[in-house]
Design a protein around this motif. Sequence first.
Motif, PDB file in Angstrom:
ATOM      1  N   SER A  29       0.830  -1.196   0.000  1.00  0.00           N
ATOM      2  CA  SER A  29       0.000   0.000   0.000  1.00  0.00           C
ATOM      3  C   SER A  29       0.869   1.253   0.000  1.00  0.00           C
ATOM      4  O   SER A  29       2.045   1.216   0.360  1.00  0.00           O
ATOM      5  N   VAL A  30       0.241   2.334  -0.440  1.00  0.00           N
ATOM      6  CA  VAL A  30       0.946   3.601  -0.575  1.00  0.00           C
ATOM      7  C   VAL A  30       0.377   4.604   0.405  1.00  0.00           C
ATOM      8  O   VAL A  30      -0.831   4.692   0.567  1.00  0.00           O
ATOM      9  N   LYS A  31       1.234   5.313   1.094  1.00  0.00           N
ATOM     10  CA  LYS A  31       0.774   6.384   1.986  1.00  0.00           C
ATOM     11  C   LYS A  31       1.403   7.701   1.544  1.00  0.00           C
ATOM     12  O   LYS A  31       2.559   7.752   1.144  1.00  0.00           O
ATOM     13  N   TYR A  32       0.595   8.749   1.626  1.00  0.00           N
ATOM     14  CA  TYR A  32       1.091  10.078   1.278  1.00  0.00           C
ATOM     15  C   TYR A  32       1.329  10.826   2.577  1.00  0.00           C
ATOM     16  O   TYR A  32       0.398  11.193   3.280  1.00  0.00           O
ATOM     17  N   ILE A  33       2.603  11.007   2.918  1.00  0.00           N
ATOM     18  CA  ILE A  33       2.948  11.615   4.203  1.00  0.00           C
ATOM     19  C   ILE A  33       3.881  12.801   3.966  1.00  0.00           C
ATOM     20  O   ILE A  33       4.922  12.655   3.329  1.00  0.00           O
ATOM     21  N   ASN A  34       3.499  13.952   4.509  1.00  0.00           N
ATOM     22  CA  ASN A  34       4.309  15.168   4.367  1.00  0.00           C
ATOM     23  C   ASN A  34       4.776  15.414   2.931  1.00  0.00           C
ATOM     24  O   ASN A  34       5.948  15.698   2.679  1.00  0.00           O
ATOM     25  N   GLY A  35       3.857  15.252   2.007  1.00  0.00           N
ATOM     26  CA  GLY A  35       4.189  15.553   0.624  1.00  0.00           C
ATOM     27  C   GLY A  35       5.015  14.495  -0.080  1.00  0.00           C
ATOM     28  O   GLY A  35       5.465  14.709  -1.206  1.00  0.00           O
ATOM     29  N   ASP A  36       5.237  13.359   0.575  1.00  0.00           N
ATOM     30  CA  ASP A  36       6.020  12.323  -0.087  1.00  0.00           C
ATOM     31  C   ASP A  36       5.272  10.989  -0.028  1.00  0.00           C
ATOM     32  O   ASP A  36       4.426  10.776   0.840  1.00  0.00           O
ATOM     33  N   LEU A  37       5.572  10.116  -0.975  1.00  0.00           N
ATOM     34  CA  LEU A  37       4.903   8.820  -1.029  1.00  0.00           C
ATOM     35  C   LEU A  37       5.760   7.752  -0.358  1.00  0.00           C
ATOM     36  O   LEU A  37       6.947   7.629  -0.633  1.00  0.00           O
ATOM     37  N   LYS A  38       5.123   7.008   0.544  1.00  0.00           N
ATOM     38  CA  LYS A  38       5.802   5.888   1.207  1.00  0.00           C
ATOM     39  C   LYS A  38       5.134   4.598   0.746  1.00  0.00           C
ATOM     40  O   LYS A  38       3.927   4.553   0.570  1.00  0.00           O
ATOM     41  N   PHE A  39       5.958   3.568   0.573  1.00  0.00           N
ATOM     42  CA  PHE A  39       5.423   2.270   0.161  1.00  0.00           C
ATOM     43  C   PHE A  39       5.582   1.275   1.296  1.00  0.00           C
ATOM     44  O   PHE A  39       6.675   1.133   1.861  1.00  0.00           O
ATOM     45  N   ILE A  40       4.471   0.618   1.643  1.00  0.00           N
ATOM     46  CA  ILE A  40       4.511  -0.413   2.675  1.00  0.00           C
ATOM     47  C   ILE A  40       4.256  -1.761   1.994  1.00  0.00           C
ATOM     48  O   ILE A  40       3.128  -2.049   1.594  1.00  0.00           O
ATOM     49  N   PRO A  41       5.318  -2.567   1.816  1.00  0.00           N
ATOM     50  CA  PRO A  41       5.136  -3.825   1.095  1.00  0.00           C
ATOM     51  C   PRO A  41       4.241  -4.792   1.850  1.00  0.00           C
ATOM     52  O   PRO A  41       4.233  -4.800   3.088  1.00  0.00           O
ATOM     53  N   ALA A  42       3.492  -5.596   1.099  1.00  0.00           N
ATOM     54  CA  ALA A  42       2.636  -6.609   1.715  1.00  0.00           C
ATOM     55  C   ALA A  42       3.461  -7.839   2.085  1.00  0.00           C
ATOM     56  O   ALA A  42       3.209  -8.488   3.083  1.00  0.00           O
ATOM     57  N   ASP A  61      12.622  -0.657  -6.026  1.00  0.00           N
ATOM     58  CA  ASP A  61      12.100  -0.089  -4.781  1.00  0.00           C
ATOM     59  C   ASP A  61      11.622   1.346  -5.008  1.00  0.00           C
ATOM     60  O   ASP A  61      11.799   1.899  -6.097  1.00  0.00           O
ATOM     61  N   ILE A  62      11.019   1.935  -3.991  1.00  0.00           N
ATOM     62  CA  ILE A  62      10.383   3.248  -4.141  1.00  0.00           C
ATOM     63  C   ILE A  62      11.413   4.339  -4.469  1.00  0.00           C
ATOM     64  O   ILE A  62      11.089   5.390  -4.992  1.00  0.00           O
ATOM     65  N   THR A  77      13.445  -0.867 -15.287  1.00  0.00           N
ATOM     66  CA  THR A  77      12.368  -0.567 -14.354  1.00  0.00           C
ATOM     67  C   THR A  77      12.150   0.955 -14.325  1.00  0.00           C
ATOM     68  O   THR A  77      13.007   1.719 -14.772  1.00  0.00           O
ATOM     69  N   PHE A  78      11.007   1.381 -13.801  1.00  0.00           N
ATOM     70  CA  PHE A  78      10.770   2.816 -13.662  1.00  0.00           C
ATOM     71  C   PHE A  78      11.770   3.416 -12.675  1.00  0.00           C
ATOM     72  O   PHE A  78      12.180   2.758 -11.715  1.00  0.00           O
ATOM     73  N   ASN A  79      12.145   4.658 -12.894  1.00  0.00           N
ATOM     74  CA  ASN A  79      13.017   5.334 -11.927  1.00  0.00           C
ATOM     75  C   ASN A  79      12.160   5.998 -10.839  1.00  0.00           C
ATOM     76  O   ASN A  79      10.936   6.002 -10.895  1.00  0.00           O
ATOM     77  N   ARG A  80      12.842   6.541  -9.853  1.00  0.00           N
ATOM     78  CA  ARG A  80      12.175   7.112  -8.683  1.00  0.00           C
ATOM     79  C   ARG A  80      11.115   8.158  -9.055  1.00  0.00           C
ATOM     80  O   ARG A  80       9.992   8.127  -8.581  1.00  0.00           O
ATOM     81  N   GLU A  81      11.499   9.082  -9.936  1.00  0.00           N
ATOM     82  CA  GLU A  81      10.587  10.168 -10.294  1.00  0.00           C
ATOM     83  C   GLU A  81       9.364   9.611 -11.023  1.00  0.00           C
ATOM     84  O   GLU A  81       8.239  10.057 -10.784  1.00  0.00           O
ATOM     85  N   GLU A  82       9.582   8.656 -11.915  1.00  0.00           N
ATOM     86  CA  GLU A  82       8.463   8.074 -12.659  1.00  0.00           C
ATOM     87  C   GLU A  82       7.490   7.368 -11.713  1.00  0.00           C
ATOM     88  O   GLU A  82       6.273   7.561 -11.801  1.00  0.00           O
ATOM     89  N   ILE A  83       8.036   6.555 -10.810  1.00  0.00           N
ATOM     90  CA  ILE A  83       7.187   5.822  -9.864  1.00  0.00           C
ATOM     91  C   ILE A  83       6.333   6.801  -9.070  1.00  0.00           C
ATOM     92  O   ILE A  83       5.118   6.640  -8.924  1.00  0.00           O
ATOM     93  N   LYS A  84       6.970   7.863  -8.568  1.00  0.00           N
ATOM     94  CA  LYS A  84       6.229   8.815  -7.730  1.00  0.00           C
ATOM     95  C   LYS A  84       5.216   9.602  -8.544  1.00  0.00           C
ATOM     96  O   LYS A  84       4.114   9.878  -8.064  1.00  0.00           O
ATOM     97  N   ARG A  85       5.549   9.957  -9.764  1.00  0.00           N
ATOM     98  CA  ARG A  85       4.586  10.676 -10.613  1.00  0.00           C
ATOM     99  C   ARG A  85       3.362   9.821 -10.894  1.00  0.00           C
ATOM    100  O   ARG A  85       2.228  10.294 -10.846  1.00  0.00           O
ATOM    101  N   ILE A  86       3.618   8.536 -11.204  1.00  0.00           N
ATOM    102  CA  ILE A  86       2.510   7.640 -11.550  1.00  0.00           C
ATOM    103  C   ILE A  86       1.604   7.420 -10.330  1.00  0.00           C
ATOM    104  O   ILE A  86       0.383   7.533 -10.421  1.00  0.00           O
ATOM    105  N   LEU A  87       2.209   7.138  -9.178  1.00  0.00           N
ATOM    106  CA  LEU A  87       1.401   6.861  -7.983  1.00  0.00           C
ATOM    107  C   LEU A  87       0.709   8.118  -7.457  1.00  0.00           C
ATOM    108  O   LEU A  87      -0.368   8.046  -6.878  1.00  0.00           O
ATOM    109  N   TYR A  88       1.333   9.269  -7.655  1.00  0.00           N
ATOM    110  CA  TYR A  88       0.721  10.526  -7.208  1.00  0.00           C
ATOM    111  C   TYR A  88      -0.616  10.750  -7.928  1.00  0.00           C
ATOM    112  O   TYR A  88      -1.605  11.148  -7.307  1.00  0.00           O
ATOM    113  N   VAL A  89      -0.653  10.482  -9.221  1.00  0.00           N
ATOM    114  CA  VAL A  89      -1.908  10.586  -9.974  1.00  0.00           C
ATOM    115  C   VAL A  89      -2.976   9.704  -9.325  1.00  0.00           C
ATOM    116  O   VAL A  89      -4.140  10.093  -9.202  1.00  0.00           O
TER     117      VAL A  89
END
Length: 122
Positions: A29-42, A61-62, A77-89
């Motif tokens: 799951s993804v959490k949006y904390i203080n303007g940043d995305l955190k990933f909590i793996p299952a 990784d994130i 694989t996607f880079n950091r910025e791509e991953i965050k842009r995609i999940l932010y949407v």
Amino acid sequence: MNPHSTQKLGRTCESCHIDTRAVGLGRGSVKYINGDLKFIPALSSSPDITGLDHPLDAFVDIDGRPLVHTSRPGLRTFNREEIKRILYVGLCLECHGDFNDKVMKNWNPSNPPEPCVNMNYR
Ligand code: HEC
Ligand code: HEC
């Protein structure tokens, strides 16, 4: 993405922008904390028997660190910025669900909109 199956229906926005497997992180799951995305793996982030320091279903990784080797030139694989842009949407889709919505229609990737006051932080 599975190139070996086709169907008439296109994929939903959510199937890429909310699904952490689609961006290569694996289940979780993804959490949006203080303007940043955190990933909590299952899955366990350091499975005992493998000696790995990442979940078995993770390709990246994130922070964009690739965890697999790829088999074709140019494949990566996607880079950091791509991953965050995609999940932010994905955070916005619950209410701004497609390109008929003005937030999506006006989205400028070089200057993405700030989260709005209506967004629930969960
Ligand atoms: C097959 C996967 C997939 C589907 C389905 C998909 N997207 Fe995307 N989307 C992406 C990728 C990949 C990017 C590019 C990210 C990058 O370049 O950093 C992107 C980028 C975007 C961006 C720009 C984000 C930014 O700031 O760069 C928006 C907005 C967006 N998508 C909205 C949507 C909406 C709305 C839908 C449904 C109508 C949708 N997407 C369906 C994969 C998808
Ligand atoms: C829980 C619902 C919800 C979520 C989630 C949400 N929004 Fe909104 N947003 C709204 C509502 C309701 C409005 C006001 C009605 C409208 O303009 O569509 C709004 C309005 C906006 C506006 C002003 C639109 C305009 O031009 O007047 C922007 C920009 C915006 N949201 C950005 C975002 C972004 C970016 C995200 C994700 C990071 C997001 N919102 C997530 C409900 C939500």
